[in-house]
Design a protein around this motif. Sequence first.
Motif, PDB file in Angstrom:
ATOM      1  N   GLU A 119       0.823  -1.215   0.000  1.00 20.28           N
ATOM      2  CA  GLU A 119       0.000   0.000   0.000  1.00 20.28           C
ATOM      3  C   GLU A 119       0.852   1.259   0.000  1.00 20.28           C
ATOM      4  N   GLY A 120       2.161   1.102   0.193  1.00 20.80           N
ATOM      5  CA  GLY A 120       3.062   2.250   0.168  1.00 20.80           C
ATOM      6  C   GLY A 120       3.124   2.881  -1.210  1.00 20.80           C
ATOM      7  N   THR A 121       3.523   4.124  -1.247  1.00 21.57           N
ATOM      8  CA  THR A 121       3.650   4.845  -2.512  1.00 21.57           C
ATOM      9  C   THR A 121       5.051   4.631  -3.063  1.00 21.57           C
ATOM     10  N   ALA A 122       5.234   4.886  -4.326  1.00 16.41           N
ATOM     11  CA  ALA A 122       6.546   4.713  -4.970  1.00 16.41           C
ATOM     12  C   ALA A 122       7.622   5.467  -4.200  1.00 16.41           C
ATOM     13  N   PRO A 123       8.802   4.863  -4.007  1.00 16.65           N
ATOM     14  CA  PRO A 123       9.851   5.476  -3.189  1.00 16.65           C
ATOM     15  C   PRO A 123      10.321   6.837  -3.703  1.00 16.65           C
ATOM     16  N   GLU A 124      10.188   7.090  -4.995  1.00 21.86           N
ATOM     17  CA  GLU A 124      10.629   8.377  -5.521  1.00 21.86           C
ATOM     18  C   GLU A 124       9.814   9.528  -4.934  1.00 21.86           C
ATOM     19  N   ILE A 125       8.637   9.224  -4.424  1.00 18.49           N
ATOM     20  CA  ILE A 125       7.776  10.256  -3.860  1.00 18.49           C
ATOM     21  C   ILE A 125       8.197  10.575  -2.421  1.00 18.49           C
ATOM     22  N   PHE A 126       9.064   9.788  -1.850  1.00 16.54           N
ATOM     23  CA  PHE A 126       9.497   9.973  -0.476  1.00 16.54           C
ATOM     24  C   PHE A 126      10.904  10.557  -0.408  1.00 16.54           C
ATOM     25  N   PRO A 127      11.067  11.831  -0.732  1.00 19.01           N
ATOM     26  CA  PRO A 127      12.402  12.428  -0.598  1.00 19.01           C
ATOM     27  C   PRO A 127      12.748  12.589   0.874  1.00 19.01           C
ATOM     28  N   ILE A 128      14.013  12.566   1.169  1.00 16.47           N
ATOM     29  CA  ILE A 128      14.473  12.798   2.533  1.00 16.47           C
ATOM     30  C   ILE A 128      14.306  14.289   2.817  1.00 16.47           C
ATOM     31  N   PRO A 129      13.651  14.647   3.930  1.00 19.20           N
ATOM     32  CA  PRO A 129      13.412  16.072   4.218  1.00 19.20           C
ATOM     33  C   PRO A 129      14.707  16.888   4.228  1.00 19.20           C
ATOM     34  N   LYS A 130      14.644  18.085   3.658  1.00 18.14           N
ATOM     35  CA  LYS A 130      15.824  18.955   3.515  1.00 18.14           C
ATOM     36  C   LYS A 130      16.434  19.361   4.852  1.00 18.14           C
ATOM     37  N   GLN A 131      15.641  19.371   5.929  1.00 19.27           N
ATOM     38  CA  GLN A 131      16.159  19.827   7.212  1.00 19.27           C
ATOM     39  C   GLN A 131      17.046  18.787   7.908  1.00 19.27           C
ATOM     40  N   ILE A 132      17.135  17.584   7.358  1.00 25.35           N
ATOM     41  CA  ILE A 132      17.930  16.551   8.014  1.00 25.35           C
ATOM     42  C   ILE A 132      19.411  16.763   7.738  1.00 25.35           C
ATOM     43  N   LYS A 133      20.090  17.179   8.772  1.00 27.71           N
ATOM     44  CA  LYS A 133      21.555  17.323   8.785  1.00 27.71           C
ATOM     45  C   LYS A 133      22.010  16.953  10.181  1.00 27.71           C
ATOM     46  N   LEU A 134      23.158  16.370  10.289  1.00 24.54           N
ATOM     47  CA  LEU A 134      23.631  15.988  11.616  1.00 24.54           C
ATOM     48  C   LEU A 134      23.929  17.213  12.468  1.00 24.54           C
ATOM     49  N   PRO A 135      23.477  17.213  13.714  1.00 23.61           N
ATOM     50  CA  PRO A 135      23.822  18.299  14.628  1.00 23.61           C
ATOM     51  C   PRO A 135      25.326  18.309  14.912  1.00 23.61           C
ATOM     52  N   LYS A 136      25.815  19.460  15.301  1.00 24.24           N
ATOM     53  CA  LYS A 136      27.244  19.650  15.563  1.00 24.24           C
ATOM     54  C   LYS A 136      27.774  18.626  16.569  1.00 24.24           C
ATOM     55  N   GLU A 137      26.995  18.337  17.624  1.00 25.95           N
ATOM     56  CA  GLU A 137      27.454  17.400  18.652  1.00 25.95           C
ATOM     57  C   GLU A 137      27.737  16.019  18.063  1.00 25.95           C
ATOM     58  N   TYR A 138      26.922  15.593  17.119  1.00 24.97           N
ATOM     59  CA  TYR A 138      27.118  14.269  16.536  1.00 24.97           C
ATOM     60  C   TYR A 138      28.282  14.274  15.540  1.00 24.97           C
ATOM     61  N   ILE A 139      28.445  15.364  14.828  1.00 21.98           N
ATOM     62  CA  ILE A 139      29.598  15.484  13.919  1.00 21.98           C
ATOM     63  C   ILE A 139      30.893  15.433  14.726  1.00 21.98           C
ATOM     64  N   GLU A 140      30.926  16.095  15.879  1.00 23.38           N
ATOM     65  CA  GLU A 140      32.111  16.042  16.748  1.00 23.38           C
ATOM     66  C   GLU A 140      32.425  14.606  17.144  1.00 23.38           C
ATOM     67  N   LEU A 141      31.390  13.835  17.475  1.00 28.93           N
ATOM     68  CA  LEU A 141      31.578  12.431  17.849  1.00 28.93           C
ATOM     69  C   LEU A 141      32.131  11.631  16.676  1.00 28.93           C
ATOM     70  N   LEU A 142      31.587  11.827  15.479  1.00 29.42           N
ATOM     71  CA  LEU A 142      32.070  11.095  14.305  1.00 29.42           C
ATOM     72  C   LEU A 142      33.485  11.501  13.924  1.00 29.42           C
ATOM     73  N   ASN A 143      33.845  12.742  14.163  1.00 31.40           N
ATOM     74  CA  ASN A 143      35.223  13.164  13.904  1.00 31.40           C
ATOM     75  C   ASN A 143      36.190  12.464  14.849  1.00 31.40           C
ATOM     76  N   TYR A 144      35.729  12.135  16.030  1.00 29.34           N
ATOM     77  CA  TYR A 144      36.547  11.402  17.007  1.00 29.34           C
ATOM     78  C   TYR A 144      36.567   9.909  16.679  1.00 29.34           C
ATOM     79  N   SER A 145      35.394   9.332  16.395  1.00 30.12           N
ATOM     80  CA  SER A 145      35.265   7.912  16.080  1.00 30.12           C
ATOM     81  C   SER A 145      34.053   7.728  15.182  1.00 30.12           C
ATOM     82  N   ASN A 146      34.286   7.351  13.951  1.00 30.72           N
ATOM     83  CA  ASN A 146      33.212   7.193  12.963  1.00 30.72           C
ATOM     84  C   ASN A 146      32.511   5.857  13.194  1.00 30.72           C
ATOM     85  N   GLY A 147      31.604   5.848  14.162  1.00 30.53           N
ATOM     86  CA  GLY A 147      30.934   4.642  14.608  1.00 30.53           C
ATOM     87  C   GLY A 147      31.637   4.101  15.831  1.00 30.53           C
TER      88      GLY A 147
END
Length: 168
Positions: free
Chosen positions: A45-73
């Motif tokens: 019943e889902g719609t075609a995936p092309e209709i589901f773009p990832i929202p533009k506001q999704i960007k990693l917050p600074k705190e999480y980028i700092e963590l990934l710069n220290y250890s990527n996972g």
Amino acid sequence: MWFNKFNFFDLHPGLTEPIPDDFFTKPYSVNELELLDNIRQLYPEGTAPEIFPIPKQIKLPKEYIELLNYSNGGGILNGDREFGYFSLEDIREMYISYGFPFWAPSFLPVAFNGGGKFYAYDFRKENEFPIIAVSSGNIGYDDDCWGFLGYTMENVLSNTNNIEDEQD
């Protein structure tokens, strides 16, 4: 850094390149569309995936980028609070493979608790991104699908109980 007070049980080399601005919002790759197609087969019943773009506001917050710069996972343990956090690439893969574009496109999963709950950022409000818990088996915006944990990773990870106890 905010994470220096925590015990890491898993460390990896940190990011060496800046994260592209469109990392999360760029078009789906062929492989990613296949992941979405698998979900579509389960939920026709889902719609075609092309209709589901990832929202533009999704960007990693600074705190999480700092963590990934220290250890990527990697992983952090504080009492019973386990935080198995994803690498940059794994965040996008988890977002897509668990069907967030279908059921909760403004939730960005960044870690697991070790028991099937995601730690995720909630991007539904502009300039506010609280950290929430989302069950990997019940993803959505309904109140029974997620629970508020805090406004900063430092605050969330300073708590020593399992997030499942908090949600119950």
